[in-house]
Scaffold this motif. Structure first.
Motif, mmCIF file in Angstrom:
data_model
loop_
_atom_site.group_PDB
_atom_site.id
_atom_site.type_symbol
_atom_site.label_atom_id
_atom_site.label_comp_id
_atom_site.label_asym_id
_atom_site.label_seq_id
_atom_site.Cartn_x
_atom_site.Cartn_y
_atom_site.Cartn_z
ATOM 1 N N LEU A 137 -24.298 14.165 69.905
ATOM 2 C CA LEU A 137 -23.769 14.617 68.611
ATOM 3 C C LEU A 137 -23.182 16.026 68.719
ATOM 4 O O LEU A 137 -22.133 16.321 68.151
ATOM 5 C CB LEU A 137 -24.878 14.606 67.558
ATOM 6 N N VAL A 163 -24.389 7.457 62.527
ATOM 7 C CA VAL A 163 -25.149 8.706 62.636
ATOM 8 C C VAL A 163 -26.626 8.350 62.724
ATOM 9 O O VAL A 163 -27.199 7.828 61.778
ATOM 10 C CB VAL A 163 -24.898 9.617 61.418
ATOM 11 N N ARG A 180 -19.958 16.306 65.894
ATOM 12 C CA ARG A 180 -20.094 15.408 64.755
ATOM 13 C C ARG A 180 -20.734 16.092 63.540
ATOM 14 O O ARG A 180 -20.959 15.437 62.519
ATOM 15 C CB ARG A 180 -20.964 14.210 65.171
ATOM 16 N N GLU A 239 -19.927 15.845 70.827
ATOM 17 C CA GLU A 239 -18.831 15.184 70.101
ATOM 18 C C GLU A 239 -18.452 15.901 68.816
ATOM 19 O O GLU A 239 -17.584 15.431 68.074
ATOM 20 C CB GLU A 239 -19.237 13.736 69.792
ATOM 21 N N VAL A 283 -23.576 12.664 56.814
ATOM 22 C CA VAL A 283 -23.083 13.614 57.815
ATOM 23 C C VAL A 283 -24.259 14.446 58.323
ATOM 24 O O VAL A 283 -25.010 15.013 57.519
ATOM 25 C CB VAL A 283 -22.002 14.542 57.213
ATOM 26 N N LEU A 305 -25.003 5.559 67.837
ATOM 27 C CA LEU A 305 -23.881 6.427 68.213
ATOM 28 C C LEU A 305 -22.737 5.629 68.813
ATOM 29 O O LEU A 305 -21.561 5.865 68.491
ATOM 30 C CB LEU A 305 -24.359 7.484 69.208
#
Length: 505
Positions: free
Chosen positions: A32, A301, A37, A35, A328, A296
């Protein structure tokens, strides 16, 4: 630890499966982060305050179930023992008159809760440790009737394998033992949350660690436990000892305690989660069905439930938090340093000082953590817990020569840190009226060398000089504290001592 945990027995396979799942969660967190995110910057802060239920006589009341039933608000929750509650204030964006709004929300919420507590002859008191608590109050039968507390107690007791030893040597010395983690419930604190992006996390956490000692020095409010006057902020040693899974042999070996300041500056939030796995065995090896890496791979998420649960059983004074809002993921620094109270104005002043200071220090071109050893930050924290507003601190020397210098906490705050906090709050967009009001409270505490701990100790000693017994003086001090707390006037304005009895006739 706020999630529902169902009590049960664990076997060897549970622990191995949980360890494997933790590693998958940590890999998921790493992905995460790689990336990118995580949520964009939102400048969000949040606030939680742990509270005590007290009778008119100043003694604790084991009534949180009945009081919560009457409050009937999701903003209020149980805490570890039946004399504890917690209030949670919804996240706010830092800026404008946010601190005045927070103060007004807290005044409304706590006044309502206090009225509801009054229906069962109790009241709410914000204080780091209730001076009237007795050892008989802090036993496992007084833990809140919630599965997660029962299970956590059982697992910590099993890991330790013997009685907990409390040994705190301060103004006086306290030595005693406990068969449960219940003494930890004496510690009531304020938790300050700050949502940060991964790129800023390390700087904010390092800044928070650097100022933890200063926070305690100006905000100390826990000088008494079980009738003894100990450290000016006795929560940290009490918390560490009452949750310590290490028998003496492991302590001697240098095994880290679960209540932990830390041992190094960091470069990423990942560092802290990884340390938690590397150093601390699972207390609650409860697995869910989610495969975080599969989630993922499918573009989702992951909740990282096991990582979150494990993180909740490692009691850092500045804790990393992984959470999800509106689908998120985000990261927060949870600052757990401060005791509750004494008044809402004092709590908000402590919060304003913290948020301004960490903003300024995190953005400094010569960060404090590059100019001061981590060991100095830990030593500052210890000194502040012991001596409160009279503590001396190690801090980077100003100017081009570098090195560190020892300085009075009040001098450091007034000359160097308050201007930084002012600049930090201005950078958040906080209006001058809020900056002046709440940082002015911190300045006045420093000018008068007065905080909650000094008021409690001074009032207790004056009460003793009038001939009251130790227990009667502690009860009278607690009752007077409650009266002054309800006026809302900040603690530096409180007259030390008990009021003179009204003349007869």
């Amino acid at each position: 630890m706020g999630e529902k945990v169902v009590a049960g027995q664990f076997d060897l396979s549970d622990r191995q499966r949980y360890r494997d799942k933790l590693r998958r969660c940590l890999t998921g967190l790493e992905r995460l982060l790689a990336e990118q995110r995580f949520d964009r910057p939102k400048n969000l802060m949040g606030l939680e305050i742990e509270l005590n239920l007290v009778g008119a006589d100043g003694m604790p009341k084991m009534l949180n179930g009945e009081v919560l039933e009457r409050i009937a608000s999701r903003d209020f929750q149980t805490e570890l023992a039946m004399f504890n509650l917690e209030v949670n204030i919804a996240p706010h964006r830092l800026g404008g008159r946010v601190f005045d709004r927070l103060a007004e929300e807290l005044r409304t919420s706590l006044a309502y809760a206090d009225r509801k507590a009054g229906e069962v002859d109790a009241g709410i008191v914000m204080i780091g440790i209730l001076p009237t608590l007795d050892r008989d109050d802090l036993v496992s039968s007084n833990l809140s009737d919630v599965d997660r507390y029962t299970l956590l107690n059982d697992q910590i007791v099993a890991a330790r394998g013997e009685d907990f030893v409390l040994d705190i040597d301060g103004v006086e010395r306290l030595t005693c033992t406990s068969k449960s983690i219940a003494p930890e419930a004496a510690c009531t604190s304020v938790q300050l949350h700050l949502q940060v992006t991964p790129g800023r996390f390390a700087d904010v956490w390092n800044a928070a660690q650097a100022v933890a000692g200063v926070q305690i020095a100006v905000g100390a409010n826990s000088p008494f436990l079980f009738g003894r006057e100990l450290w000016r902020e006795s929560r940290p040693p009490l918390f560490q000892q009452s949750t310590d899974t290490r028998p003496p042999e492991l302590q001697t070996q240098g095994v880290r305690p679960r209540t932990w300041f830390g041992e190094r500056w960091i470069s990423s939030a990942y560092d802290l989660f990884e340390e938690n796995l590397r150093y601390f065995p699972a207390l609650l090896p409860i697995c869910d069905d989610e495969d975080p890496l599969k989630v993922l791979d499918e573009g989702g998420v992951p909740s990282l439930a096991e990582l979150v649960l494990h993180n909740g059983t490692v009691y850092r004074w500045n804790r990393p938090v992984y959470d999800i809002a509106d689908g998120v993921p985000h990261l927060r620094v949870e600052n757990r340093v401060l005791p509750a109270g004494p008044t809402i104005t004092d709590v908000i002043a402590n919060a304003a000082f913290y948020y301004g200071l960490v903003r300024a220090l995190a953005e400094d071109s010569r960060p404090v953590w590059t100019r001061m050893p981590f060991e100095a930050a830990a030593a500052n924290f210890d000194a502040a817990c012991r001596h409160g507003i009279d503590a001396r601190m190690t801090w980077p020397r100003r100017g081009r020569y570098g090195g560190t210098v020892e300085v009075d906490a009040v001098t450091l705050v007034r000359d160097e840190l308050l201007p930084l906090a002012e600049a930090g709050l201005a950078a958040w967009g906080v209006e001058r009226a809020d900056r002046d009001l709440y940082l002015g409270v911190i300045e006045e505490r420093c000018r008068r060398r007065a905080n909650g701990a000094s008021w409690q100790a001074g009032t207790f000693h004056q009460a003793r000089e009038t001939g009251l017994s130790r227990d009667a003086a502690l009860a009278a001090t607690t009752r007077r504290y409650g009266e002054l707390m309800r006026t809302g006037e900040p603690v530096h304005t409180w007259p030390v001592g008990l009021p003179e009895p009204a003349p007869l006739g």
